[in-house]
Design an enzyme around this catalytic site. Structure first.
Site, PDB file in Angstrom:
ATOM      1  N   LEU A  38     -27.251 -26.460 -31.969  1.00 36.44           N
ATOM      2  CA  LEU A  38     -25.980 -27.189 -31.992  1.00 36.44           C
ATOM      3  C   LEU A  38     -26.164 -28.699 -32.051  1.00 36.44           C
ATOM      4  O   LEU A  38     -27.176 -29.235 -31.607  1.00 36.44           O
ATOM      5  CB  LEU A  38     -25.167 -26.815 -30.751  1.00 36.44           C
ATOM      6  CG  LEU A  38     -24.895 -25.319 -30.587  1.00 36.44           C
ATOM      7  CD1 LEU A  38     -24.057 -25.078 -29.334  1.00 36.44           C
ATOM      8  CD2 LEU A  38     -24.196 -24.730 -31.803  1.00 36.44           C
ATOM      9  N   HIS A  39     -25.149 -29.345 -32.597  1.00 37.41           N
ATOM     10  CA  HIS A  39     -25.111 -30.812 -32.696  1.00 37.41           C
ATOM     11  C   HIS A  39     -23.667 -31.267 -32.428  1.00 37.41           C
ATOM     12  O   HIS A  39     -22.801 -30.433 -32.110  1.00 37.41           O
ATOM     13  CB  HIS A  39     -25.618 -31.258 -34.062  1.00 37.41           C
ATOM     14  CG  HIS A  39     -24.979 -30.551 -35.219  1.00 37.41           C
ATOM     15  ND1 HIS A  39     -23.626 -30.641 -35.500  1.00 37.41           N
ATOM     16  CD2 HIS A  39     -25.487 -29.693 -36.153  1.00 37.41           C
ATOM     17  CE1 HIS A  39     -23.342 -29.917 -36.566  1.00 37.41           C
ATOM     18  NE2 HIS A  39     -24.439 -29.315 -36.976  1.00 37.41           N
ATOM     19  N   HIS A  42     -20.701 -29.292 -33.985  1.00 41.39           N
ATOM     20  CA  HIS A  42     -20.276 -28.084 -33.267  1.00 41.39           C
ATOM     21  C   HIS A  42     -19.469 -28.459 -32.015  1.00 41.39           C
ATOM     22  O   HIS A  42     -18.461 -27.828 -31.697  1.00 41.39           O
ATOM     23  CB  HIS A  42     -21.490 -27.263 -32.825  1.00 41.39           C
ATOM     24  CG  HIS A  42     -22.354 -26.748 -33.939  1.00 41.39           C
ATOM     25  ND1 HIS A  42     -23.590 -27.273 -34.215  1.00 41.39           N
ATOM     26  CD2 HIS A  42     -22.165 -25.749 -34.839  1.00 41.39           C
ATOM     27  CE1 HIS A  42     -24.144 -26.611 -35.223  1.00 41.39           C
ATOM     28  NE2 HIS A  42     -23.294 -25.689 -35.636  1.00 41.39           N
ATOM     29  N   GLU A 153     -14.754 -28.537 -41.489  1.00 37.10           N
ATOM     30  CA  GLU A 153     -14.523 -28.853 -42.911  1.00 37.10           C
ATOM     31  C   GLU A 153     -15.824 -29.137 -43.648  1.00 37.10           C
ATOM     32  O   GLU A 153     -15.844 -29.180 -44.865  1.00 37.10           O
ATOM     33  CB  GLU A 153     -13.592 -30.066 -43.032  1.00 37.10           C
ATOM     34  CG  GLU A 153     -12.161 -29.755 -42.661  1.00 37.10           C
ATOM     35  CD  GLU A 153     -11.246 -30.949 -42.838  1.00 37.10           C
ATOM     36  OE1 GLU A 153     -11.751 -32.068 -43.081  1.00 37.10           O
ATOM     37  OE2 GLU A 153     -10.033 -30.764 -42.715  1.00 37.10           O
ATOM     38  N   LEU A 189     -23.716 -34.062 -40.209  1.00 38.98           N
ATOM     39  CA  LEU A 189     -24.614 -33.376 -39.278  1.00 38.98           C
ATOM     40  C   LEU A 189     -24.756 -31.920 -39.707  1.00 38.98           C
ATOM     41  O   LEU A 189     -23.779 -31.282 -40.094  1.00 38.98           O
ATOM     42  CB  LEU A 189     -24.052 -33.426 -37.852  1.00 38.98           C
ATOM     43  CG  LEU A 189     -23.848 -34.790 -37.207  1.00 38.98           C
ATOM     44  CD1 LEU A 189     -23.527 -34.619 -35.718  1.00 38.98           C
ATOM     45  CD2 LEU A 189     -25.062 -35.678 -37.372  1.00 38.98           C
ATOM     46  N   SER A 191     -27.467 -28.320 -38.795  1.00 44.24           N
ATOM     47  CA  SER A 191     -28.671 -27.770 -38.159  1.00 44.24           C
ATOM     48  C   SER A 191     -29.840 -27.827 -39.128  1.00 44.24           C
ATOM     49  O   SER A 191     -30.997 -27.933 -38.718  1.00 44.24           O
ATOM     50  CB  SER A 191     -28.431 -26.324 -37.733  1.00 44.24           C
ATOM     51  OG  SER A 191     -27.231 -26.225 -36.997  1.00 44.24           O
TER      52      SER A 191
HETATM   53  P1  AMP Z   1     -23.120 -23.289 -38.342  1.00 43.32           P
HETATM   54  O1  AMP Z   1     -23.727 -23.178 -36.983  1.00 43.32           O
HETATM   55  O2  AMP Z   1     -23.830 -24.233 -39.248  1.00 43.32           O
HETATM   56  O3  AMP Z   1     -22.843 -21.949 -38.964  1.00 43.32           O
HETATM   57  O4  AMP Z   1     -21.718 -23.966 -38.133  1.00 43.32           O
HETATM   58  C1  AMP Z   1     -20.801 -23.467 -37.186  1.00 43.32           C
HETATM   59  C2  AMP Z   1     -19.496 -24.189 -37.356  1.00 43.32           C
HETATM   60  O5  AMP Z   1     -19.699 -25.591 -37.167  1.00 43.32           O
HETATM   61  C3  AMP Z   1     -18.897 -24.025 -38.757  1.00 43.32           C
HETATM   62  O6  AMP Z   1     -17.493 -23.889 -38.649  1.00 43.32           O
HETATM   63  C4  AMP Z   1     -19.273 -25.329 -39.412  1.00 43.32           C
HETATM   64  O7  AMP Z   1     -18.400 -25.705 -40.465  1.00 43.32           O
HETATM   65  C5  AMP Z   1     -19.167 -26.292 -38.260  1.00 43.32           C
HETATM   66  N1  AMP Z   1     -19.941 -27.508 -38.516  1.00 43.32           N
HETATM   67  C6  AMP Z   1     -21.239 -27.594 -38.928  1.00 43.32           C
HETATM   68  N2  AMP Z   1     -21.592 -28.884 -39.115  1.00 43.32           N
HETATM   69  C7  AMP Z   1     -20.494 -29.627 -38.828  1.00 43.32           C
HETATM   70  C8  AMP Z   1     -20.218 -31.035 -38.842  1.00 43.32           C
HETATM   71  N3  AMP Z   1     -21.136 -31.928 -39.193  1.00 43.32           N
HETATM   72  N4  AMP Z   1     -18.981 -31.446 -38.480  1.00 43.32           N
HETATM   73  C9  AMP Z   1     -18.027 -30.532 -38.128  1.00 43.32           C
HETATM   74  N5  AMP Z   1     -18.226 -29.205 -38.097  1.00 43.32           N
HETATM   75  C10 AMP Z   1     -19.443 -28.760 -38.439  1.00 43.32           C
END
Ligand code: AMP
Length: 285
Positions: A38-39, A42, A153, A189, A191
């Site tokens: 996470l960052h 998230h 988004e 951002l 992962s």
């Molecule tokens: P992931 O863990 O990459 O599958 O992402 C989980 C959720 O976090 C998804 O809804 C992504 O669109 C959202 N997400 C990932 N990176 C960002 C970001 N930089 N800003 C906002 N939401 C994000």
């Protein structure tokens, strides 16, 4: 971090029991699905969830069915303990972190497939991706039964796929989009940014810069095909590898716009390789 440790559950039965307890107390529930590592992006979704519900559940599941065999499922970064600490500090109430057999027991045979908005862009570059995403998100929504679910988004096409699926399947949940959280230099951002070498990390912000320049140009009445060509040239100059797409599309239907001037609500989308990473981003016109 002084937050109390996060409750972690690994079975659907435990998840449902805890959510049922909250519901009995009249509390609303928001769900934030993630693949972990996470960052701040998230955590911004958790924050939006907290503004909409008394309780926020995050899920952590690196979903094998949304990765093609040649993709980075094995290499995908994982650190559940660190994630749990960040979520606790961010005010999350519960982490649902199932193992694969809990999500896909022997004999699993169902796929949720969303036509239309799944088809272009990542639907072409990653043909099995959105069926994997829609199936796992449908399961998470049914397992948790939240009032709202929050998606970034950053993955704009994914957000539209989930919205379409929830509407089409009458899932009683509000799907909310949250703005993309970025580094000060504009890089979204992700992962997957850990895959970037220092030299690639210095190139990466050109992805967002190219989108902004293209959106500015089209807003100033530049034809779409010229703006797209300039964007592709800028990425090649910056040192990016192959570009899967650099395209203006309708912000709701994802229909292709251009090649001339446009006046529909539009967004410009990009996916490009940079070393081992495949970076995606999008920007409103
Ligand atoms: P992931 O863990 O990459 O599958 O992402 C989980 C959720 O976090 C998804 O809804 C992504 O669109 C959202 N997400 C990932 N990176 C960002 C970001 N930089 N800003 C906002 N939401 C994000």
């Amino acid at each position: 971090m002084s937050a109390t440790p996060l409750r972690v559950v690994r079975t659907v039965a435990d998840l449902r029991a805890i959510v049922a307890g909250w519901r009995a107390d009249g509390e609303r529930v928001a769900l934030v699905p993630t693949m972990g590592f996470l960052h701040e992006g998230h955590l911004s979704l958790v924050k939006l969830g907290k503004s909409r519900a008394e309780r926020v559940v995050a899920s952590l599941f690196v979903n094998p069915t949304q990765f093609a065999p040649a993709e980075d499922f094995e290499a995908y970064p994982r650190d559940e303990a660190r994630d749990a600490g960040l979520l606790a500090a961010g005010g999350c109430d519960l982490l649902f972190a199932p193992a694969a057999p809990e999500m896909y027991p022997t004999g699993f045979a169902t796929t949720v497939s969303v036509a239309g908005v799944s088809a272009p862009m990542d639907g072409i570059a990653r043909p099995i991706h959105f069926a994997g995403v829609a199936t796992v998100v449908a399961k998470l929504l049914i397992q948790c039964g939240p009032d709202a679910a929050i998606f970034g988004e950053k993955d704009y096409q994914q957000l539209l796929v989930i919205k379409r699926m929830a509407r089409d399947l009458d899932l009683p949940v509000e799907i909310l989009g949250a703005p993309t959280v970025r580094e000060p230099d504009g890089l979204a951002l992700s992962s997957r940014n850990v895959y970037l070498t220092p030299a690639e990390r210095a190139i990466a912000p050109f992805l967002n810069a190219a989108l902004r320049a293209a959106a500015d140009a089209v807003r100033a009445a530049c034809p779409v095909d010229d703006a797209e060509a300039a964007g592709l040239a800028a990425l090649a100059d910056a040192g990016f590898g192959p570009v899967d797409y650099f395209e203006f599309r309708h912000a709701e239907t994802l229909e292709r716009l251009g090649p001339g001037r446009i006046d529909a609500p539009a967004r410009v989308f990009v996916a490009a390789r940079l070393g081992k990473a495949r970076l995606i981003d999008n920007w409103p016109v």
